[in-house]
Structures are given as structure tokens and as C-alpha cells.
Write an enzyme that holds these catalytic residues in place. Structure first.
Site, PDB file in Angstrom:
ATOM      1  N   ASP A 158      51.354  40.073  43.546  1.00  0.00           N
ATOM      2  CA  ASP A 158      50.421  38.453  42.822  1.00  0.00           C
ATOM      3  C   ASP A 158      51.777  37.426  42.747  1.00  0.00           C
ATOM      4  O   ASP A 158      52.740  36.951  43.299  1.00  0.00           O
ATOM      5  CB  ASP A 158      49.495  38.371  42.431  1.00  0.00           C
ATOM      6  CG  ASP A 158      48.175  37.878  42.383  1.00  0.00           C
ATOM      7  OD1 ASP A 158      48.991  36.558  42.259  1.00  0.00           O
ATOM      8  OD2 ASP A 158      47.353  37.735  42.530  1.00  0.00           O
ATOM      9  N   HIS A 231      46.947  33.006  39.079  1.00  0.00           N
ATOM     10  CA  HIS A 231      46.188  33.688  39.637  1.00  0.00           C
ATOM     11  C   HIS A 231      46.560  35.212  39.353  1.00  0.00           C
ATOM     12  O   HIS A 231      46.007  36.121  39.078  1.00  0.00           O
ATOM     13  CB  HIS A 231      46.312  33.169  41.025  1.00  0.00           C
ATOM     14  CG  HIS A 231      45.803  34.392  42.192  1.00  0.00           C
ATOM     15  ND1 HIS A 231      45.588  35.748  42.531  1.00  0.00           N
ATOM     16  CD2 HIS A 231      44.289  33.859  42.575  1.00  0.00           C
ATOM     17  CE1 HIS A 231      45.185  35.584  43.145  1.00  0.00           C
ATOM     18  NE2 HIS A 231      43.937  34.746  43.246  1.00  0.00           N
ATOM     19  N   SER A 566      39.998  37.810  45.303  1.00  0.00           N
ATOM     20  CA  SER A 566      40.705  38.076  44.596  1.00  0.00           C
ATOM     21  C   SER A 566      40.475  38.644  42.876  1.00  0.00           C
ATOM     22  O   SER A 566      41.443  39.573  42.251  1.00  0.00           O
ATOM     23  CB  SER A 566      41.710  37.237  44.470  1.00  0.00           C
ATOM     24  OG  SER A 566      42.035  36.535  45.531  1.00  0.00           O
TER      25      SER A 566
END
Length: 785
Positions: A158, A231, A566
Site C-alpha cells: 500500500d 490509505h 480497499s
């Protein structure tokens, strides 16, 4: 949707023993039904009859009306029963009631909703409790920790990690397992000490990125594992975050946040940068992670679909699978359009997104007295008065063509028109929070974000910089009609925000944005594999960026709420890690099988899972095998195991050339042995058959082998749903196991009776009285020639 596949002949076996987790499920005995528990009763404040002098008097009367005790007992317990009164942001009371009393009260006029206070208390991510990842009581030894829980390491590909987050606290964790060979790479803002017994490794992969975009600006970007995007921190914490009490986003979703496998370790592999994520970096990260010794890979990214041999992530995942690593990938956010999936290789677990039973309600209160329900995470200093109405403006028209002004794109709003008004913006083209920034910059005081046909009635909450509420497509059309028919600025509204609400029904629902099948690369491999929570998920956040991710957002939070596949992918990765800790000898395919065959296909109203984009029942092209059910997956009874050679044999059915096959087989020196006649014969937990155009082909047979991972001596009977276009025969229809890990095979023969134009859906279940091992079935009929 006009372009969405029309599904007919929808048959799904009702899994009668799949009871969705709720407070009622937590009762340990029949007597619990009559015990008093605290319930929060939300009341419609405006519905108070004039016969009552104040709201408390009315609330008390409502509670008294359902009490099952005598009048004397009611008088004696009046003060004891009502323990709190809510008068500001929330209206109602908290009262001690029996389950029966609460059920009676819920049907009373003026009662908006009743929330059991004890339902998964202090679990903000909500998903651990919603998924059953909590012990039912102190005797529930299934969830008790052991040394193996700490041995599982999840590699997260990520944007890096924010190591200071409390979600990565390693207090009480045992030493790093000896099989770990990873490293903690240092760089700007990241030191060796940022790794610990929770974050056991952190690496960066940027060469492909720099090759494509030029040298990285190291002043603007951290050339280290530090996450400035947020994220990666969010996904890592969702996988294996340590419990954090008091977690919340600006007061929303307050409680305890924790990952799916809170005792597992995390290894962060930073492959995404400001300019994107590049395949060479991803491939290198997967390769390095396997060498480091990860057990699970969580990859919340993807590109377009290309042939198996030309998809570098697919190839890398194949190699990881050969080394016993479970690979979970997000399906993508291109739904509800069909054929919008990515990461469709059968050795990858492809995860779609669904909702939970938690919402963040908000309202649009119109000048004509009408109220529109919506959703929002706004919490700021600019609050619209509920006693005042503000002019509404919509700069689009009745035309179906896109108007940049109706989409509130950058530079399209005239401050002379917008200033001091609430602006209606259509979803599309630009980010939802960006639209709000455009409105605020033009002088607007609020925004109403309306869904289009693409999003349907699905509401995704956002942490806007100005007061803003998202509403569904149907209500959006009515709202715009109201504005366009009210001349001279007479259309008005105000916005109200109601914090957090639990117990939403129906749930789960398949998210509209979740990418859909079928998998046109190989129709015989059903994708997605399953769905997991991916809407409004709270988890840890980077300290370098605001919750809206806008550069103009100067707020800083420790936790953020995001939506997307996600978010659903790390849920499955974490549950897979948990299963791995309990069954360390299981292969990636066995873990995947356990997740798929125990998934449920009904919501908390015991009706088929719905599609948020259309409010009609979803299909296996939307939800795969169903919604993840971790508690059942720990003890699936039977699993469909698949060896690396089996996957290679699948590739041998895909008309790949010898050089193309070598992409997957050269390191293991694999060759085609041709023991799979078709792709449908891969021992997949889902069954998908395709009747070809040849009219002479009226019968198809697929083969499956199950491995007994339950009691040594067990007897399974089969049950198959009926189909309109084909008859189905299973041979044998009884499986008798005499030892654990014994393998038994069966075959399923489909014989056409007719050829419906649309695919048919159903299921096959093996049951032994305790376990129900369900495989979804899809039959596709090509028009005969």
C-alpha cells in the site's frame, strides 16, 4: 440499470442455520429473553402529543405502556427503569427493558428506533463485532489467543504506514517469530525504532515509479515507509490493528477500534506514491514479502484485466501461492457495471464490498416541510441553524446531458449565484469531497450531494469541509424537481446531522461501487469470490493529512472513515490470518474454501442479499459466494483444496502457448499433465458451467473433491437448488468419511431442458447436521447454433 445483466430464475438455497449476529444471538440461554437489558430508544421529538407537558413525560409514558409488571411494581421501578434522557443531538431515553418489552415498544407510534446498548459495545470499526470476531462469553475458547496467533505475519502492499498510531502498539506481544526474515528500512521520517513487535517489517519500492515519473521530490514526498497518504495505515490497521479504546472520527463511531486479527504481525510494503502504483514495484514487493516470510498478502489495488500471463500481479500472486502465501486483493470500485472486476485469477481471493449495520444519518429539511434522509460525517464550526431555512440552488437542468455546473467541477460555480446558498451537486467526474470544496470556495454555505443512476440509493458518508449531506438518486430527482419548479429562489432547506446509528436493516447490502462479474477472462471461474465490509470503515490514519485527503483540509485525526473495496480486502486478509493461526497447516486454497463455503447469502432480515444500486436481490456476479462469516469459516467441515499444479493445469485449459505457460511454470519446472478436461473442473469452491453454442452439447459434467477437516467420522448429504433450464444430478449424493483429512470426490451433471437467455443462479450444499458447505452455482447458456 439499462446496461446491467437482467437476471432471471433466481434460486438460492436458504441457509436456515445461518443466524446473523445480533444482541439476541448473544443470549446464552432462554432465560436471557426475560432479563432486563439497557436499550436506547430514539423518539420522534416532533410527534409529542399536546396532552403531555414535556418530552420526558411523554417518553416515560411510552416506556410505562410496555412494562410487563403490575402497577405497583411500575411505580416502584419508574426511576430505575429510565436511566438517561437525551434532549439535544439525540432525542429519547435509555431504559432497562426485557426483550419482550423492547419488541413491544419498537412498534409504538413515535418510536423511531431501538438500539440494544450491549450490542458489540465499543467496537468502532464495527466490523469485528458485525462479523462475529468477538467471544460470545468467557467460555468461548475458539477466540482465545495462543502462540500461533502471534506467528502469522500479514504483508500489506500500500502507501506505507504511520507507526505512531496506537493501532500498532505492541504491548503484550511475544517476540517476533523466528521464521521472519524481513527488515525495517530507514529513510526520511522513519527510523529502526519505528518497527516493533507489531510492525515487524517496513520496506519501500519506488524504482518503477521513478522510472515512469522522474526522480522523486523528496521534500514533498517521504522516500521511506512513512505513510503520508493514510490509505496504507487504514488498511494495515483493518487487517491487524491492536485494540484502541475511544477511537472515533470527530466524534463519529466512538468506541474501540481493532483489526480482524489483532494478534497478527504487520509488514508494510510501500508500493504506492503520489504518482501512482507501478507494476514493477508491486511485483518486487510481492517477491520480497514472500522471501521475508509473510503468511498472508493484502493488496488493495488493481488495474485492468489482461490475460493471466500478461498480468504481473497475477503472476506474482501465483508465485506467492506456490510458497503457501494466501493472497487477498480488492475487486475494484467500478461497480455496478457488469464485467468491471480486476484481480480475477483463481489463486487470488477477490473481494467485493458490502455495508454493515451502522450508519451516519443526516437530513435535508426542506422549506415545504418535507424531510429527506441522507448520510454525512460533517463535524465542523460552520453549522447551519435548524431554525432557519437557506436558499437552494441547482445549476443543472432537466436535460440528461452532463453539465459541469451540476457536477460542481472546479471553476464552474458563479459566486454571485452560489453565495449564501445550499448547492445541489450531482455525483461523478470529481471526488465527492472536492465538490464540497468547490462549493465552499464559491461562497456556498452547504452542499447536498445527489446520487445518479450509477450509485442508486447507496449512501457513502464523507468527512466534508462544509455542511454537506449525501442523498439517494430517487430523492435527488425529487429534490431537483422541487428546486426547478420553485421560481425566484423560493426553494429552501437546512441540513441536520445525527451522529452514529447502529442496527441498520437490511444489512449487509452489496455496495453499488463494488466491481461486478462475470469474469469474462474465464467464465467458469466465478468472481468476485465473496464480499466483506467496505462501506464507512473506521481505522487508523496518517498524521500528515486531513480526513478528507484534500490539501486544504488542515484538520488532523488519528482515525478516519473510508469506503471502497480497499477496505473490504483487508477484512478478508485479517480473517485469513486468523484462520491460518488456528489451522497453520492449511493451504491458501483451503483457507479460501473455508471463507467461501461458509459465506451467507441472506441479510439481517433473513432475505436475500440486496444490491445497493438497484435494491433488488444481488447475484453471485455481485457477491460471489456471499458475505464473509469468520466464525463459521474456522470450522467449515469440508474444504476444496487446490494444489499449485492444479492451478497450473487450469492454465493449461486456457489456450496459452508454451512460452505463456512458462511464465507460471519455469521456476517449478511445471508441465501440463492434462488431467483437467475443462476450466470448470478446477476444484474451485464455486461451480460455474457454460453451455457452448453447439446445440449437440446438452450435458456437462464437472468434478469436485472435498477434504474432511471436521470430525473423523462424518456423513454428508447433498442438496441442490432447482433450475429452469437444466436438471442437476450429483453422484454420489452421500459422502461417508471415516478419517480426518480424507478426500472424497463427486461429480455434478447438468442436462439442458431449455436455454434461458440469462444466466441462472443457485447453490449446492453438503450438510452433516452441523456443517453446511455451500457452493454457489452459475449456469450460462450460449444461444445454440
Amino acid at each position: 440499470m439499462a446496461n446491467k445483466l437482467t437476471m432471471v430464475g433466481y434460486y438460492i438455497i436458504l441457509i436456515t442455520n445461518c443466524v446473523l449476529l445480533s444482541t439476541v444471538c448473544l443470549s446464552s440461554s432462554a432465560n436471557a429473553k426475560f432479563a432486563k437489558k439497557t436499550y436506547i430508544i430514539q423518539m420522534d421529538k416532533s410527534a409529542k402529543p399536546n396532552t403531555f407537558s414535556n418530552h420526558l413525560e411523554w417518553y416515560s409514558s411510552k416506556v410505562k405502556s410496555v412494562l410487563s409488571k403490575s402497577a405497583d411494581e411500575i411505580r416502584n421501578e419508574e426511576e430505575e427503569r429510565i436511566i438517561y434522557t437525551y434532549e439535544t443531538a439525540f432525542h429519547g431515553v435509555a431504559a432497562k427493558l426485557t426483550e419482550e418489552e423492547a419488541e413491544k415498544l419498537e412498534s409504538e407510534e413515535g418510536v423511531v428506533a431501538i438500539f440494544p446498548e450491549t450490542k458489540y459495545t465499543l467496537h468502532t470499526t464495527r466490523s469485528p463485532g458485525f462479523l462475529g470476531l468477538e467471544p460470545l462469553d468467557s467460555t468461548d475458547k475458539i477466540w482465545s489467543e495462543n502462540v500461533a496467533d502471534h506467528d502469522v505475519i500479514v504483508g500489506v502492499l500500500d502507501t506505507g504506514i504511520w507507526p505512531e498510531s496506537e493501532s500498532f502498539n505492541d504491548t503484550g506481544m511475544k517476540p517476533v517469530p523466528s521464521h521472519w526474515r524481513g527488515a525495517c528500512e530507514i529513510g526520511r521520517g522513519f527510523r529502526k525504532s519505528n518497527c516493533n513487535k507489531k510492525i515487524v517489517g517496513a520496506r519501500i519500492f519506488y524504482r518503477g515509479y521513478e522510472s515512469a515519473t522522474g526522480r522523486m521530490d523528496e521534500k514533498a514526498e517521504y522516500k521511506s515507509p512513512r505513510d503520508q497518504d493514510g490509505h496504507g495505515t487504514h488498511t494495515a490497521a483493518t487487517v491487524a490493528g491492536s485494540p484502541v479504546r475511544g477511537a472515533n472520527l470527530l466524534g463519529y463511531a466512538y468506541g474501540t477500534a481493532r483489526g480482524m486479527a489483532p494478534s497478527a504481525r504487520i509488514a508494510a510494503y510501500k508500493v504506492c506514491w503520489t504518482g501512482g502504483c507501478f507494476s514493477s514495484d508491486i511485483l518486487s514487493a510481492v517477491d520480497r514479502a514472500v522471501a521475508d516470510g509473510v503468511n498472508v498478502l493484502s493488496i488493495s489495488l488493481g488495474g485492468g484485466v489482461s490475460s493471466y500471463d500478461r498480468d504481473s500481479l497475477s503472476v506474482a500472486a501465483f508465485g506467492a501461492m506456490e510458497h503457501g502465501v494466501f493472497v487477498s486483493c480488492s475487486a475494484g470500485n467500478a461497480g455496478p457495471d457488469p464485467v468491471s472486476l480486476t484481480n480475477v485469477s483463481p489463486w487470488i481471493t477477490t473481494v467485493g464490498a458490502s455495508t454493515m449495520d451502522r450508519d451516519f444519518p443526516a437530513e435535508v429539511r426542506l422549506g415545504n416541510g418535507r424531510t429527506i434522509a441522507g448520510s454525512s460525517l460533517y463535524k465542523g464550526t460552520s453549522v447551519l441553524s435548524l431554525k432557519k431555512q437557506y436558499p437552494l440552488v441547482y445549476l443543472g437542468g432537466n436535460s440528461s446531458s452532463l453539465d459541469p455546473r451540476s457536477l460542481c467541477l472546479e471553476g464552474t460555480l458563479d459566486p454571485k449565484i452560489v453565495k449564501g446558498k445550499i448547492v445541489i451537486c450531482d455525483r461523478g467526474i470529481s471526488a465527492r469531497v472536492q465538490k464540497g470544496q468547490v462549493v465552499a470556495s464559491a461562497g456556498g454555505v452547504g452542499m447536498i450531494l445527489t446520487n445518479t443512476a450509477t450509485n442508486g440509493e447507496e449512501l457513502v458518508a464523507d468527512c466534508h469541509l462544509l455542511p454537506a449531506v449525501a442523498i439517494g438518486e430517487t430523492e435527488g430527482k425529487e429534490l431537483k424537481r422541487y428546486v426547478l419548479t420553485k421560481k425566484n429562489g423560493k426553494a429552501t432547506a437546512t441540513l441536520a446531522f445525527m451522529n452514529t446509528r447502529l442496527g441498520i436493516r437490511p444489512s449487509p447490502v452489496v455496495a453499488a461501487f463494488s466491481s461486478r462479474g462475470p469474469n469474462f477472462l474465464t467464465l467458469e471461474i466465478l468472481k468476485p469470490d465473496l464480499v466483506a465490509p467496505g462501506v464507512n470503515i473506521l481505522a487508523a490514519w496518517s498524521g500528515l493529512i486531513g480526513p478528507s485527503s484534500l490539501q486544504t483540509d488542515h484538520r488532523r485525526v488519528k482515525f478516519n472513515i473510508l469506503s471502497g473495496t480497499s477496505m473490504s480486502c483487508p477484512h478478508v486478509s485479517g480473517v485469513a490470518a486468523f484462520i491460518k493461526s488456528k489451522h497453520p497447516q492449511w493451504s491458501p486454497a483451503a483457507i479460501k474454501s473455508a471463507l467461501m463455503t461458509t459465506a451467507y447469502v441472506h441479510d439481517n432480515t433473513i432475505k436475500p442479499l440486496k444490491d445497493a444500486s438497484s435494491a433488488v436481490p444481488s447475484t453471485p456476479y455481485d457477491h460471489g459466494a456471499g458475505h464473509i462469516n469468520p466464525r463459521k469459516a474456522l470450522d467449515p467441515g469440508l474444504v476444496y483444496d487446490i494444489s499449485p499444479q492444479d492451478y497450473f493445469e487450469f492454465l493449461c485449459t486456457q489456450k496459452l502457448t508454451t512460452p505463456q505457460l512458462r511464465v507460471f511454470g519455469k521456476y517449478s519446472n511445471r508441465t501440463c499433465k492434462h488431467y483437467l478436461s475443462t476450466a470448470a473442473d478446477l476444484n474451485y469452491p464455486a461451480i460455474s458451467v457454460l453451455f457452448p453454442e453447439k446445440a449437440s452439447v446438452s450435458s456437462l459434467t464437472v468434478h469436485r473433491t472435498v477434504t474432511n477437516v471436521g470430525p473423523a467420522v462424518s456423513k454428508y448429504h447433498v442438496m441442490v437448488s432447482p433450475f429452469i433450464g437444466a436438471s442437476v444430478k450429483v453422484e454420489p449424493d452421500v459422502l461417508n468419511f471415516t478419517t480426518k483429512y480424507q478426500k472424497l470426490s463427486y461429480k455434478v451433471t447438468f442436462t439442458t431442458r431449455s436455454r434461458p437467455k440469462e444466466p441462472e443462479f443457485g447453490g449446492l450444499v453438503w450438510k452433516d447436521g452441523v456443517h453446511r458447505v455451500r457452493s454457489p452455482i452459475v449456469i450460462t447458456y450460449m444461444p445454440p447454433i
